[in-house]
Design a protein around this motif. Sequence first.
Motif, PDB file in Angstrom:
ATOM      1  N   PHE A 145       0.805  -1.219   0.000  1.00 39.96           N
ATOM      2  CA  PHE A 145       0.000   0.000   0.000  1.00 39.96           C
ATOM      3  C   PHE A 145       0.837   1.268   0.000  1.00 39.96           C
ATOM      4  CE2 PHE A 145      -4.207  -1.739   1.964  1.00 39.96           C
ATOM      5  CZ  PHE A 145      -4.318  -2.612   0.912  1.00 39.96           C
ATOM      6  N   GLY A 146       2.050   1.215   0.564  1.00 41.65           N
ATOM      7  CA  GLY A 146       2.857   2.431   0.676  1.00 41.65           C
ATOM      8  C   GLY A 146       3.115   3.088  -0.665  1.00 41.65           C
ATOM      9  N   ALA A 147       3.333   2.272  -1.688  1.00 35.57           N
ATOM     10  CA  ALA A 147       3.617   2.804  -3.026  1.00 35.57           C
ATOM     11  C   ALA A 147       2.451   2.576  -3.980  1.00 35.57           C
ATOM     12  CB  ALA A 147       4.874   2.140  -3.582  1.00 35.57           C
ATOM     13  N   LEU A 148       1.279   2.248  -3.431  1.00 39.91           N
ATOM     14  CA  LEU A 148       0.169   1.863  -4.292  1.00 39.91           C
ATOM     15  C   LEU A 148      -0.280   2.995  -5.204  1.00 39.91           C
ATOM     16  CD1 LEU A 148      -1.775  -0.378  -5.082  1.00 39.91           C
ATOM     17  CD2 LEU A 148      -3.276   0.341  -3.194  1.00 39.91           C
ATOM     18  N   GLY A 149      -0.355   4.192  -4.664  1.00 39.95           N
ATOM     19  CA  GLY A 149      -0.758   5.337  -5.487  1.00 39.95           C
ATOM     20  C   GLY A 149       0.183   5.544  -6.655  1.00 39.95           C
ATOM     21  N   HIS A 150       1.479   5.465  -6.371  1.00 39.17           N
ATOM     22  CA  HIS A 150       2.479   5.632  -7.437  1.00 39.17           C
ATOM     23  C   HIS A 150       2.396   4.486  -8.437  1.00 39.17           C
ATOM     24  CE1 HIS A 150       6.205   6.731  -9.416  1.00 39.17           C
ATOM     25  NE2 HIS A 150       6.641   5.491  -9.239  1.00 39.17           N
ATOM     26  N   THR A 151       2.166   3.272  -7.935  1.00 36.94           N
ATOM     27  CA  THR A 151       2.056   2.114  -8.830  1.00 36.94           C
ATOM     28  C   THR A 151       0.918   2.311  -9.817  1.00 36.94           C
ATOM     29  OG1 THR A 151       2.969   0.600  -7.173  1.00 36.94           O
ATOM     30  CG2 THR A 151       1.591  -0.363  -8.907  1.00 36.94           C
ATOM     31  N   VAL A 152      -0.235   2.746  -9.307  1.00 42.22           N
ATOM     32  CA  VAL A 152      -1.395   2.946 -10.181  1.00 42.22           C
ATOM     33  C   VAL A 152      -1.154   4.112 -11.141  1.00 42.22           C
ATOM     34  CG1 VAL A 152      -3.839   3.602 -10.223  1.00 42.22           C
ATOM     35  CG2 VAL A 152      -3.008   1.943  -8.530  1.00 42.22           C
ATOM     36  N   GLU A 153      -0.584   5.178 -10.621  1.00 42.36           N
ATOM     37  CA  GLU A 153      -0.355   6.376 -11.454  1.00 42.36           C
ATOM     38  C   GLU A 153       0.650   6.088 -12.561  1.00 42.36           C
ATOM     39  OE1 GLU A 153       1.274  10.986 -10.987  1.00 42.36           O
ATOM     40  OE2 GLU A 153       0.861   9.756  -9.216  1.00 42.36           O
ATOM     41  N   SER A 154       1.722   5.374 -12.219  1.00 38.79           N
ATOM     42  CA  SER A 154       2.767   5.096 -13.211  1.00 38.79           C
ATOM     43  C   SER A 154       2.422   3.900 -14.090  1.00 38.79           C
ATOM     44  CB  SER A 154       4.092   4.826 -12.498  1.00 38.79           C
ATOM     45  OG  SER A 154       4.025   3.632 -11.734  1.00 38.79           O
ATOM     46  N   GLY A 155       1.517   3.057 -13.614  1.00 37.63           N
ATOM     47  CA  GLY A 155       1.165   1.860 -14.360  1.00 37.63           C
ATOM     48  C   GLY A 155       2.203   0.762 -14.272  1.00 37.63           C
ATOM     49  N   VAL A 156       3.102   0.880 -13.272  1.00 46.15           N
ATOM     50  CA  VAL A 156       4.188  -0.101 -13.150  1.00 46.15           C
ATOM     51  C   VAL A 156       4.335  -0.531 -11.687  1.00 46.15           C
ATOM     52  CG1 VAL A 156       6.648  -0.562 -13.483  1.00 46.15           C
ATOM     53  CG2 VAL A 156       5.424   0.916 -15.092  1.00 46.15           C
ATOM     54  N   LEU A 157       4.272  -1.833 -11.466  1.00 42.29           N
ATOM     55  CA  LEU A 157       4.614  -2.422 -10.178  1.00 42.29           C
ATOM     56  C   LEU A 157       6.039  -2.934 -10.278  1.00 42.29           C
ATOM     57  CD1 LEU A 157       3.906  -3.628  -7.340  1.00 42.29           C
ATOM     58  CD2 LEU A 157       3.175  -5.703  -8.572  1.00 42.29           C
ATOM     59  N   ARG A 158       6.932  -2.385  -9.472  1.00 38.38           N
ATOM     60  CA  ARG A 158       8.333  -2.796  -9.516  1.00 38.38           C
ATOM     61  C   ARG A 158       8.643  -3.719  -8.346  1.00 38.38           C
ATOM     62  NH1 ARG A 158       8.389   2.466 -11.441  1.00 38.38           N
ATOM     63  NH2 ARG A 158       9.323   2.648 -13.531  1.00 38.38           N
ATOM     64  N   GLY A 159       9.530  -4.660  -8.589  1.00 35.61           N
ATOM     65  CA  GLY A 159       9.945  -5.576  -7.549  1.00 35.61           C
ATOM     66  C   GLY A 159      11.105  -6.421  -8.017  1.00 35.61           C
ATOM     67  N   ALA A 160      11.467  -7.393  -7.167  1.00 33.18           N
ATOM     68  CA  ALA A 160      12.595  -8.266  -7.498  1.00 33.18           C
ATOM     69  C   ALA A 160      12.233  -9.720  -7.224  1.00 33.18           C
ATOM     70  CB  ALA A 160      13.815  -7.861  -6.677  1.00 33.18           C
ATOM     71  N   ALA A 161      10.959 -10.056  -7.445  1.00 30.76           N
ATOM     72  CA  ALA A 161      10.460 -11.392  -7.103  1.00 30.76           C
ATOM     73  C   ALA A 161      10.462 -12.361  -8.269  1.00 30.76           C
ATOM     74  CB  ALA A 161       9.049 -11.280  -6.526  1.00 30.76           C
ATOM     75  N   SER A 228      16.598  -2.442  -4.464  1.00 31.36           N
ATOM     76  CA  SER A 228      16.990  -1.784  -3.219  1.00 31.36           C
ATOM     77  C   SER A 228      17.380  -0.331  -3.481  1.00 31.36           C
ATOM     78  CB  SER A 228      18.156  -2.533  -2.566  1.00 31.36           C
ATOM     79  OG  SER A 228      18.553  -1.915  -1.364  1.00 31.36           O
ATOM     80  N   ALA A 229      18.122  -0.114  -4.551  1.00 32.63           N
ATOM     81  CA  ALA A 229      18.525   1.250  -4.906  1.00 32.63           C
ATOM     82  C   ALA A 229      17.312   2.108  -5.266  1.00 32.63           C
ATOM     83  CB  ALA A 229      19.513   1.209  -6.068  1.00 32.63           C
ATOM     84  N   ALA A 230      16.350   1.511  -5.962  1.00 32.50           N
ATOM     85  CA  ALA A 230      15.142   2.249  -6.332  1.00 32.50           C
ATOM     86  C   ALA A 230      14.342   2.632  -5.095  1.00 32.50           C
ATOM     87  CB  ALA A 230      14.286   1.406  -7.276  1.00 32.50           C
ATOM     88  N   LEU A 231      14.285   1.746  -4.112  1.00 31.21           N
ATOM     89  CA  LEU A 231      13.569   2.049  -2.871  1.00 31.21           C
ATOM     90  C   LEU A 231      14.263   3.171  -2.109  1.00 31.21           C
ATOM     91  CD1 LEU A 231      12.716  -1.575  -1.690  1.00 31.21           C
ATOM     92  CD2 LEU A 231      11.109   0.130  -2.534  1.00 31.21           C
ATOM     93  N   GLU A 232      15.588   3.142  -2.094  1.00 31.48           N
ATOM     94  CA  GLU A 232      16.332   4.229  -1.452  1.00 31.48           C
ATOM     95  C   GLU A 232      16.071   5.557  -2.160  1.00 31.48           C
ATOM     96  OE1 GLU A 232      20.314   4.135   0.358  1.00 31.48           O
ATOM     97  OE2 GLU A 232      20.479   2.147  -0.599  1.00 31.48           O
ATOM     98  N   GLN A 233      16.071   5.513  -3.478  1.00 37.17           N
ATOM     99  CA  GLN A 233      15.820   6.723  -4.251  1.00 37.17           C
ATOM    100  C   GLN A 233      14.421   7.272  -3.970  1.00 37.17           C
ATOM    101  OE1 GLN A 233      16.317   6.202  -8.473  1.00 37.17           O
ATOM    102  NE2 GLN A 233      16.449   8.391  -8.886  1.00 37.17           N
ATOM    103  N   ALA A 234      13.503   6.361  -3.635  1.00 39.82           N
ATOM    104  CA  ALA A 234      12.133   6.776  -3.318  1.00 39.82           C
ATOM    105  C   ALA A 234      12.004   7.320  -1.906  1.00 39.82           C
ATOM    106  CB  ALA A 234      11.179   5.607  -3.498  1.00 39.82           C
ATOM    107  N   GLY A 235      13.110   7.258  -1.134  1.00 32.60           N
ATOM    108  CA  GLY A 235      13.098   7.874   0.183  1.00 32.60           C
ATOM    109  C   GLY A 235      13.205   6.933   1.360  1.00 32.60           C
ATOM    110  N   LEU A 236      13.293   5.617   1.115  1.00 30.14           N
ATOM    111  CA  LEU A 236      13.408   4.685   2.229  1.00 30.14           C
ATOM    112  C   LEU A 236      14.846   4.649   2.745  1.00 30.14           C
ATOM    113  CD1 LEU A 236      11.297   1.574   1.145  1.00 30.14           C
ATOM    114  CD2 LEU A 236      10.628   3.478   2.605  1.00 30.14           C
TER     115      LEU A 236
END
Length: 283
Positions: A145-161, A228-236
């Motif tokens: 949920f933390g990035a859900l708004g951005h996921t919907v707005e950008s149309g991209v779910l990012r991960g490493a699974a 991990s780098a993308a999450l850091e760039q997002a502010g984590l």
Amino acid sequence: MTVAVTGAGGQLGRLVVEALLREGTTPVVAIVRDPQKVADLAERGVEVRQASYDDAEALDRALAGVDRVLLISGNEFGARVAQHTNVIRAAERAGVQLIAYTSIPRATENPLILAQEHRGTEEVLAESTVPHTLLRNGWYWENYFGALGHTVESGVLRGAAGAGRVAGAARADYAEAAAKVLSTDGHAGRTYELGGDERLTYAELAQVISQASGKPVRYENLSEEDYSAALEQAGLPGTYAAVLADADAGIGDGILDVDSGDLQKLLGRPATAAVDVFRAALS
């Protein structure tokens, strides 16, 4: 029989208290650091007791007269085994009859960073004089949920699974299962591996989010390091980003693909559909 819930001011703890109140079968004690956070629960008949996991004397007072306690894992990484041990020792001194602990799937062999302190806590429980139940909660759909708004707005779910599957479930479902264990008999010595009905790849999860939002969403797979780098760039913070990326890699390896059916047995029903969980979050 009196039941206590630690961390009752948190997201999971409050839901467990709510589930116990709905059942209405036992007095409920809410153990919190800040009683003001649960003033509304006090107004509904919940006994509120103040204690932190670091305060042994306060924990003794908080667990006095308690028969069963849910130990919800803390959120202070690096301190959790010591904090949980404080609760367990206070439960021993108070003569508590059952401790239920919110752990992680396959804790004894789980390689995730997140599993280390759960495994340590389970080892303390194994040596404790108090009977215990392990609630090895799987992944929460709310973790996205933390990035859900951005996921919907950008149309991209990012991960490493990769193509790994995650058997997520709603936090409220895990809470209801915990309430069942606290309010019914026959759970001492049991280990429950808990996960939802839908074992989704991230590509499938992207489609669930798309269905819930009404907007196209696709999955973009990254390496663990790039994620991990993308999450850091997002502010984590870097440490937390590494933990989340490690969890995603673990999903890729099947670590959080739980198919035991234990959650459904405790609930007496299927887990809440993922699309309904995400639709409610987006409404």
